[in-house]
Structure formats: structure tokens, C-alpha cells
Design a protein around this motif. Structure first.
Motif, mmCIF file in Angstrom:
data_model
loop_
_atom_site.group_PDB
_atom_site.id
_atom_site.type_symbol
_atom_site.label_atom_id
_atom_site.label_comp_id
_atom_site.label_asym_id
_atom_site.label_seq_id
_atom_site.Cartn_x
_atom_site.Cartn_y
_atom_site.Cartn_z
ATOM 1 N N MET A 109 0.827 -1.210 0.000
ATOM 2 C CA MET A 109 0.000 0.000 0.000
ATOM 3 C C MET A 109 0.860 1.259 0.000
ATOM 4 S SD MET A 109 -3.377 -0.623 2.353
ATOM 5 C CE MET A 109 -2.465 -1.153 3.791
ATOM 6 N N LEU A 110 1.931 1.247 0.802
ATOM 7 C CA LEU A 110 2.801 2.420 0.877
ATOM 8 C C LEU A 110 3.505 2.672 -0.451
ATOM 9 C CD1 LEU A 110 4.014 4.653 2.621
ATOM 10 C CD2 LEU A 110 5.790 3.039 3.321
ATOM 11 N N LEU A 111 4.080 1.623 -1.046
ATOM 12 C CA LEU A 111 4.800 1.770 -2.310
ATOM 13 C C LEU A 111 3.862 2.181 -3.441
ATOM 14 C CD1 LEU A 111 7.158 -1.348 -2.088
ATOM 15 C CD2 LEU A 111 7.797 1.039 -1.766
ATOM 16 N N THR A 112 2.700 1.539 -3.500
ATOM 17 C CA THR A 112 1.753 1.857 -4.565
ATOM 18 C C THR A 112 1.171 3.245 -4.391
ATOM 19 O OG1 THR A 112 1.164 -0.495 -4.544
ATOM 20 C CG2 THR A 112 -0.200 0.953 -5.861
ATOM 21 N N ASP A 113 0.968 3.666 -3.155
ATOM 22 C CA ASP A 113 0.459 5.004 -2.903
ATOM 23 C C ASP A 113 1.475 6.068 -3.339
ATOM 24 O OD1 ASP A 113 -1.476 6.871 -1.859
ATOM 25 O OD2 ASP A 113 -0.118 7.172 -0.171
ATOM 26 N N LEU A 114 2.756 5.806 -3.073
ATOM 27 C CA LEU A 114 3.795 6.723 -3.543
ATOM 28 C C LEU A 114 3.816 6.795 -5.073
ATOM 29 C CD1 LEU A 114 6.721 5.803 -1.104
ATOM 30 C CD2 LEU A 114 5.315 7.876 -1.073
ATOM 31 N N THR A 115 3.616 5.635 -5.713
ATOM 32 C CA THR A 115 3.550 5.611 -7.174
ATOM 33 C C THR A 115 2.359 6.412 -7.684
ATOM 34 O OG1 THR A 115 4.564 3.411 -7.202
ATOM 35 C CG2 THR A 115 3.406 4.103 -9.189
ATOM 36 N N LEU A 116 1.223 6.263 -7.002
ATOM 37 C CA LEU A 116 0.024 6.993 -7.410
ATOM 38 C C LEU A 116 0.226 8.498 -7.285
ATOM 39 C CD1 LEU A 116 -3.003 6.684 -8.246
ATOM 40 C CD2 LEU A 116 -3.543 6.839 -5.814
ATOM 41 N N MET A 117 0.825 8.937 -6.179
ATOM 42 C CA MET A 117 1.063 10.372 -6.007
ATOM 43 C C MET A 117 2.087 10.890 -7.012
ATOM 44 S SD MET A 117 0.924 11.145 -1.913
ATOM 45 C CE MET A 117 2.243 10.004 -1.478
ATOM 46 N N GLY A 118 3.108 10.075 -7.303
ATOM 47 C CA GLY A 118 4.083 10.483 -8.312
ATOM 48 C C GLY A 118 3.453 10.638 -9.683
ATOM 49 N N SER A 119 2.508 9.743 -10.008
ATOM 50 C CA SER A 119 1.805 9.844 -11.291
ATOM 51 C C SER A 119 0.897 11.061 -11.317
ATOM 52 C CB SER A 119 0.984 8.571 -11.532
ATOM 53 O OG SER A 119 1.813 7.432 -11.579
ATOM 54 N N PHE A 120 0.231 11.332 -10.197
ATOM 55 C CA PHE A 120 -0.720 12.451 -10.146
ATOM 56 C C PHE A 120 0.005 13.785 -10.312
ATOM 57 C CE2 PHE A 120 -3.185 15.671 -7.893
ATOM 58 C CZ PHE A 120 -4.443 15.499 -8.448
ATOM 59 N N TYR A 121 1.133 13.934 -9.629
ATOM 60 C CA TYR A 121 1.864 15.199 -9.678
ATOM 61 C C TYR A 121 2.946 15.211 -10.758
ATOM 62 C CZ TYR A 121 -0.425 16.377 -5.292
ATOM 63 O OH TYR A 121 -1.356 16.648 -4.332
ATOM 64 N N GLN A 122 3.018 14.122 -11.558
ATOM 65 C CA GLN A 122 3.989 14.044 -12.648
ATOM 66 C C GLN A 122 5.410 14.290 -12.150
ATOM 67 O OE1 GLN A 122 3.222 13.640 -16.523
ATOM 68 N NE2 GLN A 122 2.195 12.341 -15.035
ATOM 69 N N TYR A 123 5.767 13.607 -11.057
ATOM 70 C CA TYR A 123 7.095 13.792 -10.469
ATOM 71 C C TYR A 123 8.091 12.875 -11.179
ATOM 72 C CZ TYR A 123 10.746 14.313 -6.976
ATOM 73 O OH TYR A 123 11.938 14.584 -6.340
ATOM 74 N N PRO A 124 9.113 13.450 -11.832
ATOM 75 C CA PRO A 124 10.062 12.614 -12.573
ATOM 76 C C PRO A 124 11.080 11.936 -11.644
ATOM 77 C CG PRO A 124 10.665 14.912 -12.779
ATOM 78 C CD PRO A 124 9.386 14.889 -11.983
ATOM 79 N N VAL A 125 11.373 10.676 -11.927
ATOM 80 C CA VAL A 125 12.329 9.893 -11.148
ATOM 81 C C VAL A 125 13.345 9.294 -12.105
ATOM 82 C CG1 VAL A 125 12.611 7.946 -9.559
ATOM 83 C CG2 VAL A 125 10.560 9.367 -9.432
ATOM 84 N N HIS A 126 14.598 9.224 -11.674
ATOM 85 C CA HIS A 126 15.627 8.592 -12.507
ATOM 86 C C HIS A 126 15.246 7.135 -12.738
ATOM 87 C CE1 HIS A 126 19.557 6.960 -13.740
ATOM 88 N NE2 HIS A 126 19.772 8.190 -14.187
ATOM 89 N N ILE A 127 15.534 6.641 -13.913
ATOM 90 C CA ILE A 127 15.007 5.347 -14.323
ATOM 91 C C ILE A 127 15.567 4.177 -13.493
ATOM 92 C CG2 ILE A 127 16.742 4.867 -16.109
ATOM 93 C CD1 ILE A 127 14.324 3.838 -17.815
ATOM 94 N N ILE A 128 16.813 4.277 -13.015
ATOM 95 C CA ILE A 128 17.380 3.167 -12.233
ATOM 96 C C ILE A 128 16.692 3.038 -10.870
ATOM 97 C CG2 ILE A 128 19.468 2.300 -11.120
ATOM 98 C CD1 ILE A 128 21.078 3.388 -13.432
ATOM 99 N N PRO A 129 16.572 4.124 -10.073
ATOM 100 C CA PRO A 129 15.778 3.998 -8.834
ATOM 101 C C PRO A 129 14.331 3.594 -9.101
ATOM 102 C CG PRO A 129 17.079 6.012 -8.787
ATOM 103 C CD PRO A 129 17.188 5.451 -10.174
ATOM 104 N N CYS A 130 13.779 4.024 -10.231
ATOM 105 C CA CYS A 130 12.410 3.634 -10.581
ATOM 106 C C CYS A 130 12.316 2.124 -10.788
ATOM 107 C CB CYS A 130 11.964 4.367 -11.844
ATOM 108 S SG CYS A 130 10.336 3.878 -12.442
#
Length: 325
Positions: free
Chosen positions: A68-89
Motif C-alpha cells: 500500500m505504501l509503495l503503490t500510494d507513492l507511485t500513485l502520487m508520483g503519477s498524479f503530480y507528474q514527479y520525474p524519477v531517474h530510471i534506475i531507482p524507478c
């Protein structure tokens, strides 16, 4: 592999409706994380819960909370269009995929434990030993790590060198840009689901046959049947959560708003809802665990240190005192 195009895959307009939906998700996730944390705390505080079924239940709570925590962070990142480096992603998505498989596999292990307890009561104590429980947990995590690790390695083998420097909006679909890899993952998860669901159905049938033949422990067998049914529903919803990326991926090319709405609905139905059943199965239906949970919930952590519970009567007395006060 077109990862640059993917950066707009989860785009969503910054509207009041979207903010309200995101706020609702945060409230639901926060409530479930609090309940799961309280249950994990209860498990750790009581030595009486070092039995196999409670250990498996605690692992389910941990895996569900992490997912839930990981998926929620993913959802917020998608909502706010927060870019992440591809390796940590990629690492983040691999961990998410890992815990998403651990949870349903632990449900299968819990069904098998109930089968042994009801259908083979004389052998239950010799089978459900701490050593066998540790081996079972090791097998669950090892098997669950096979598919995510394979996808992680393949992504680094096939990704062009220039793409290692780009930033993306991080979701699981970022690792599924290679068609044959996405098809392989879907097929593997489907086969895994069929195997796990077959085990749950077979244990249900065997426990049901045992319930018909047994006359003394009908209450125990009936409760075991209801537990197996709840685990089966959890497994269905959990495995749907693993397959929804293949439902969502074509939608973003058709309509972004449709994609966002479908993703939001899937998050509520197939990630939040199954995690609500875990506290119900053992947190509320199991009297032993429910009494302990009620004690810690009402007394608080500070009050717990003031009381030493030595037997069931003292325990129930403290619980009743804490509730009425």
C-alpha cells in the motif's frame, strides 16, 4: 523501447476532482496502515502469538502495508507528474512487484496451515514448528522474487545505454515496454494464480469433507471453511491487482482521463479492498488476537507497560477495565 513517450503515460489534470480522489486514497491508506501497524505491534508484544498461523498473518500485514505504501507513492508520483531517474524507478518497481506476489502466496500458506490444523490435528504440532515456519517464509520470498528479478535483469540488458540517464514518471508499466517481457510476466502471473487458486479450492474441499465426517469439531471446521473462503476472495482481488497494468496500458493511448479514472477505481477495488479483509480474518474473527488487539488499542502503549498479563482471566479483566474506563 520508447521510454520518453512513457513520461506522459500517467498524466492527470490538476483539478479539484482529482485532488479529492487523491485525498480519499490518502485517508484510506492512512487508516489501513494504522490498523495494520497496531496489529503488528500486538503480534510483537505477545509471545503467545508465535504460532505458525499468526506468524503468517503478521507477514501478510507487513507485505500488505509495504505494498500500500509503495503503490500510494507511485500513485502520487503519477498524479503530480514527479520525474524519477530510471534506475531507482526500476528498483522501486521491483520491490513493489515482490511484495505484491508475497501477499497472495502467504494467503495460500495460511490456507495450508488451516488444512493441516483441521484435517491432520495429530500432526499439526510436528509440522507447524518454528523451523518449518522459517523454511516456509524463505520459500515464499524466494519464489516471489523470481519474476521481479528476471524482469529487472532483462530491462537492464535490453535498455539502450542512453536511456540510463533519463527521468520518467515511475509506475510498474515503465518496466513493461518490451512486448514479449510484458507477455511473459502476464503468463507467469496467470499460471501462478491458477496454481494458488487450485490449492485454495482443494483445501476448501478437503476441509468441507472433514466437516461432514466430524461430529465433535463442527464449529472449528465451519470457521476454517469461512477462513478459506475469505482467503480465496483475497487471492482473487490480489491477483487482479497484478494483472491490471495490462488493462490500463492500452487506455492511455485512447483517453487520458479514462486511464486516470480506471487506475483510480482499480486502486480502490483491487488494492485497498483486499487489504481490508486481512484485519477481518484474524483481527476480528480470532478471539485470542481480538482480545489482545482490543487491549492495546484501548489501553495504549504506556498503559501496557503497567500491566503484566499472566493468564487469560487477568488478561480479560484488564481488557474489560480498560474498555469501561
Amino acid at each position: 523501447m520508447n521510454l520518453t513517450q512513457y513520461t506522459n503515460l500517467s498524466s492527470t489534470p490538476n483539478s479539484n476532482e482529482g485532488n479529492q480522489k487523491l485525498l480519499l486514497v490518502q485517508v484510506l491508506v492512512g487508516i489501513l496502515l494504522y490498523v495494520n501497524g497496531l496489529m503488528i505491534f500486538t503480534f510483537l508484544k505477545k509471545e503467545a502469538f508465535r504460532e505458525t498461523r499468526y506468524i503468517l498473518f503478521a507477514q501478510t500485514l507487513f507485505a500488505d502495508s509495504a505494498l500500500m505504501l509503495l503503490t500510494d507513492l507511485t500513485l502520487m508520483g503519477s498524479f503530480y507528474q514527479y520525474p524519477v531517474h530510471i534506475i531507482p524507478c526500476y528498483i522501486f518497481c521491483t520491490l513493489t512487484s515482490l511484495v505484491s506476489v508475497v501477499s497472495p502466496m502467504t494467503l495460500v500458506a495460511m490456507c495450508l496451515e488451516r488444512y493441516v490444523a483441521i484435517c491432520m490435528p495429530l500432526r499439526h504440532s510436528s509440522i507447524s514448528t518454528p523451523k518449518n515456519t522459517f523454511i516456509g517464509l524463505l520459500v515464499i520470498w524466494s519464489v516471489s522474487f523470481i519474476i521481479p528479478l528476471f524482469i529487472f535483469i532483462v530491462c537492464f540488458v535490453y535498455i539502450p545505454p542512453g536511456f540510463l540517464r533519463i527521468y520518467v514518471v515511475c509506475t510498474v508499466e515503465a518496466m513493461l515496454q518490451i512486448k514479449w517481457l510484458a507477455d511473459m510476466r502476464a503468463t507467469s502471473l496467470q499460471l501462478l494464480f491458477i496454481m494458488m487458486f487450485s490449492i485454495i479450492v482443494s483445501t476448501y474441499i478437503k476441509i468441507m469433507l472433514a466437516a461432514r465426517s466430524a461430529s465433535e469439531k463442527k464449529n472449528s471446521t465451519n470457521k476454517g471453511l469461512k477462513t478459506i473462503v475469505l482467503h480465496g476472495v483475497q487471492l482473487l482481488l490480489s491477483m487482479m491487482q497484478l494483472l491490471i497494468p495490462y488493462i490500463e496500458m492500452p487506455l492511455w493511448k485512447v483517453n487520458v482521463m479514462l486511464f486516470v479514472n480506471v487506475r483510480y477505481s482499480n486502486f480502490i477495488l483491487f488494492l485497498i479492498l483486499p487489504r481490508c479483509l486481512s484485519p477481518l480474518v484474524y483481527g476480528l474473527r480470532d478471539k485470542k488476537f481480538y482480545n489482545a488487539l482490543k487491549y492495546y488499542a484501548f489501553c495504549g502503549i504506556l498503559a501496557c507497560n503497567k500491566h503484566k498479563i499472566r493468564d487469560g482471566k487477568t488478561f480479560r479483566g484488564v481488557v474489560s477495565i480498560s474498555i469501561h474506563n
